[in-house]
Motif scaffolding. Structure first.
Motif, PDB file in Angstrom:
ATOM      1  N   GLU A 274       0.801  -1.200   0.000  1.00 56.80           N
ATOM      2  CA  GLU A 274       0.000   0.000   0.000  1.00 56.80           C
ATOM      3  C   GLU A 274       0.845   1.266   0.000  1.00 56.80           C
ATOM      4  N   GLN A 275       2.147   1.150   0.140  1.00 56.86           N
ATOM      5  CA  GLN A 275       2.983   2.336   0.141  1.00 56.86           C
ATOM      6  C   GLN A 275       2.964   3.015  -1.220  1.00 56.86           C
ATOM      7  N   ASN A 276       2.960   4.347  -1.191  1.00 53.24           N
ATOM      8  CA  ASN A 276       2.995   5.100  -2.433  1.00 53.24           C
ATOM      9  C   ASN A 276       4.379   4.999  -3.066  1.00 53.24           C
ATOM     10  N   ARG A 277       4.407   4.886  -4.377  1.00 47.25           N
ATOM     11  CA  ARG A 277       5.664   4.766  -5.098  1.00 47.25           C
ATOM     12  C   ARG A 277       5.830   5.977  -6.016  1.00 47.25           C
ATOM     13  N   SER A 278       7.068   6.399  -6.207  1.00 47.10           N
ATOM     14  CA  SER A 278       7.379   7.527  -7.082  1.00 47.10           C
ATOM     15  C   SER A 278       8.297   7.065  -8.207  1.00 47.10           C
TER      16      SER A 278
ATOM     17  N   GLY B 193      -2.102   5.710  -5.621  1.00 43.83           N
ATOM     18  CA  GLY B 193      -1.109   6.370  -4.784  1.00 43.83           C
ATOM     19  C   GLY B 193       0.221   6.612  -5.464  1.00 43.83           C
ATOM     20  N   ASP B 194       0.441   6.065  -6.649  1.00 49.06           N
ATOM     21  CA  ASP B 194       1.713   6.258  -7.343  1.00 49.06           C
ATOM     22  C   ASP B 194       1.840   7.702  -7.842  1.00 49.06           C
ATOM     23  N   SER B 195       3.104   8.117  -8.037  1.00 49.80           N
ATOM     24  CA  SER B 195       3.394   9.429  -8.595  1.00 49.80           C
ATOM     25  C   SER B 195       4.366   9.288  -9.753  1.00 49.80           C
TER      26      SER B 195
ATOM     27  N   GLY C  59      -6.327   5.274 -10.064  1.00 48.62           N
ATOM     28  CA  GLY C  59      -6.235   5.389  -8.631  1.00 48.62           C
ATOM     29  C   GLY C  59      -7.532   4.957  -7.976  1.00 48.62           C
TER      30      GLY C  59
ATOM     31  N   ARG D  13      -6.594   7.897  -2.909  1.00 49.30           N
ATOM     32  CA  ARG D  13      -5.264   7.526  -3.386  1.00 49.30           C
ATOM     33  C   ARG D  13      -5.186   7.661  -4.907  1.00 49.30           C
TER      34      ARG D  13
ATOM     35  N   ILE E 218      -3.612   8.713  -8.618  1.00 45.45           N
ATOM     36  CA  ILE E 218      -2.299   8.688  -9.263  1.00 45.45           C
ATOM     37  C   ILE E 218      -1.973  10.112  -9.697  1.00 45.45           C
TER      38      ILE E 218
END
Length: 531
Positions: free
Chosen positions: A30-34, A67-69, A89, A93, A95
């Motif tokens: 669930e952690q957001n990734r960049s 949650g991704d960026s 998204g 959360r 994108i």
């Protein structure tokens, strides 16, 4: 042999971590990734900030998770590439596409080599910010800056476009409606499953030197009884309007055709935008500044619109076909060659219950009010102030509208030019208006007409929507507390002063009076005023 206490401590270190410390596998997912892109980097990396990708191809090949960026490096330029990431998204959360680093916004220069510079298709929960987008080719062709589509995919929700600089898109100048060229285009296709956009916010962007539309909405899901002229043939579906659309705080300039058009929407809010220069390069079709087609309850407020070219149409505002419950209020329109507003319903369609109130118009020319096409129904034009110094037809009633169609109440017409006219205005309803300055032939009858100087502070001196104090009424004005009481007057005037329902209003866009004057009680049938 080690002491027992040391053995127990070493054993505890070997146990799986939980609670405090490193996340469990489910939490890690669930952690957001960049993911980072620097098109100026010499080599393609792994997408990390330390070793970014150097083209958009890895972005387009990936399906992103909630949650991704996707982060593009400031000061870099990606040329002749399309940005078309995949995935959606979820609520809370989205994108995100944004910039990182310092310096100028990252540039996505399509250079006319791609149709759409930024593209999303059947995706939702996206936020796109802080990009410089252009798409100029050697010759005009179908091109867009940002193009977001849905096709037979139901409702897509949560779209945010902000801080974008979209410019130099030399699109097809004559193709309207679907598959058109635009700076920002939300388009619904298909005809087998009802589909729409929901919760769209387009704010604080600049759109300049774009053909044909600045900001444009379109759908093939448009059929309803109010619209007799659906123009999508057998591909039309039943009316499925776009909902919760907000277009706010944008600067839209030098547009080939129409500037901001939230067509096929329900409850759209278009506010605090600055439009300057539209129908600049439209050789085949008419165009206006801010307007909707086939809409319900659209609200246009606090906008400034100017620079409309020609008299086809060239008006700053427009109540058009199948518009129901449209409200234009607190807008400043000026220097539009075509005029202030177009009233243009389609034959057999219904445009009804629309209101134009507490607006200011300065130096609009052409046809200030142009009534063409078919008639609208119950259009209320009240408490506006018009300063006219250019040659103008103040009212051009070319469609035979009558008082039941368009009613003018409590407006101030300050006519500072001898080159003015009224064309077939006599059949319309006029009550408690001010006609000051020149009085051209055809000036309509008004049982409560005021011809005296209304006492505007400094008419003709406005320089922006927030610099319009010249249209305030002076103390002692003959236009105070003697207007017509409107059934639904709104809550405030152009300048933010309170307007109270049931009280006799001042005339024009400024409500100077603060005490409530109640209208005289109606005389009972069969009675005389003296009893």
């Amino acid at each position: 042999m080690q002491p027992k206490s040391i053995v127990l401590a070493l054993s505890a270190l070997c146990l799986p971590l939980s609670g405090v410390g490193a996340p469990a596998p489910a939490q890690a997912a669930e952690q957001n990734r960049s993911f980072h892109v620097d098109c100026a980097a010499a080599d393609g990396g792994d997408g990390s900030r330390a070793d970014p990708w150097n083209t958009l191809a890895p972005v387009n090949a990936r399906t992103f998770r909630p949650g991704d960026s996707i982060l593009l490096k400031r000061g870099s330029t990606c040329t002749a590439q399309q940005l078309h990431p995949k995935g959606s998204g979820t609520e809370g959360r989205p994108i995100t596409i944004d910039a990182y680093g310092s310096g100028a916004k990252p540039k996505l220069a399509g250079a006319g080599q791609v149709t759409d510079v930024v593209r999303l298709a059947d995706q939702e929960y996206w936020e796109i910010r802080n990009l410089d987008i252009s798409n100029k080719g050697d010759a005009a062709a179908t091109r867009r800056g940002v193009h977001i589509t849905r096709s037979d995919s139901g409702t897509g929700t949560h779209y945010r476009l902000s801080g974008l600089d979209i410019h130099d898109v030399n699109g097809n100048r004559t193709k309207k409606d679907d598959d058109a060229s635009a700076g920002i285009f939300f388009e619904v296709l298909g005809h087998t499953k009802a589909t729409r956009f929901d919760d769209v916010v387009i704010e604080n962007n600049t759109v300049r030197t774009v053909d044909r539309y600045g900001i444009h909405f379109w759908t093939r899901w448009m059929r309803r009884p109010e619209l007799n002229n659906a123009n999508c043939g057998t591909t039309c579906g039943p009316w499925t309007p776009q909902t919760r659309v907000v277009i706010r705080g944008n600067t839209v300039t030098d547009i080939g055709g129409d500037a901001v058009v939230p067509h096929h929407t329900e409850g759209a809010v278009v506010e605090h935008n600055r439009v300057d220069g539209f129908r600049e390069r439209e050789p085949a079709h008419c165009a206006a500044g801010l307007w909707g087609w086939n809409t319900d309850r659209a609200l246009f407020q606090y906008n400034e619109v100017s620079g409309g070219k020609s008299e086809c149409d060239g008006q700053g505002l427009d109540i058009d076909e199948a518009n129901t419950g449209t409200v234009y209020q607190y807008n400043y329109s000026h220097d539009n060659e075509g005029g202030f507003i177009l009233l243009c319903n389609g034959s057999g369609s219904t445009s009804a219950d629309n209101v134009v109130r507490y607006n200011i118009s300065q130096n609009d020319g052409g046809q200030l009010f142009d009534m063409v096409c078919a008639r609208t129904s119950n259009t209320q034009i009240h408490n506006n102030t018009f300063y006219l110094s250019e040659p103008v037809d103040i009212v051009n009633n070319a469609n035979g509208s009558t008082g039941a169609d368009v009613a003018f109440s409590n407006n101030i017409f300050h006519v500072a030019t001898p080159e003015a006219a009224y064309v077939n205005a006599g059949s319309l309803a006029f009550d408690s208006n001010v006609f000051h300055g020149h009085h051209p032939a055809g000036e309509p009858a008004d049982a409560n007409k005021l011809a005296a100087d209304p006492g505007l502070t400094a008419p003709g001196t406005a320089t922006s929507r927030t610099d319009t104090d010249g249209y305030r009424l002076r103390a002692g004005s003959p236009a105070l507390a003697n207007g017509k009481v409107m059934a639904s007057p709104g809550t405030r005037d152009y300048f933010g002063n309170q307007v109270t329902a049931g009280c006799v209003p001042d005339r024009g866009a400024h409500q100077l009076s603060t005490s409530c004057t109640t209208p005289p009680a109606p005389v009972p049938a069969g009675k005389h005023e003296n009893g």
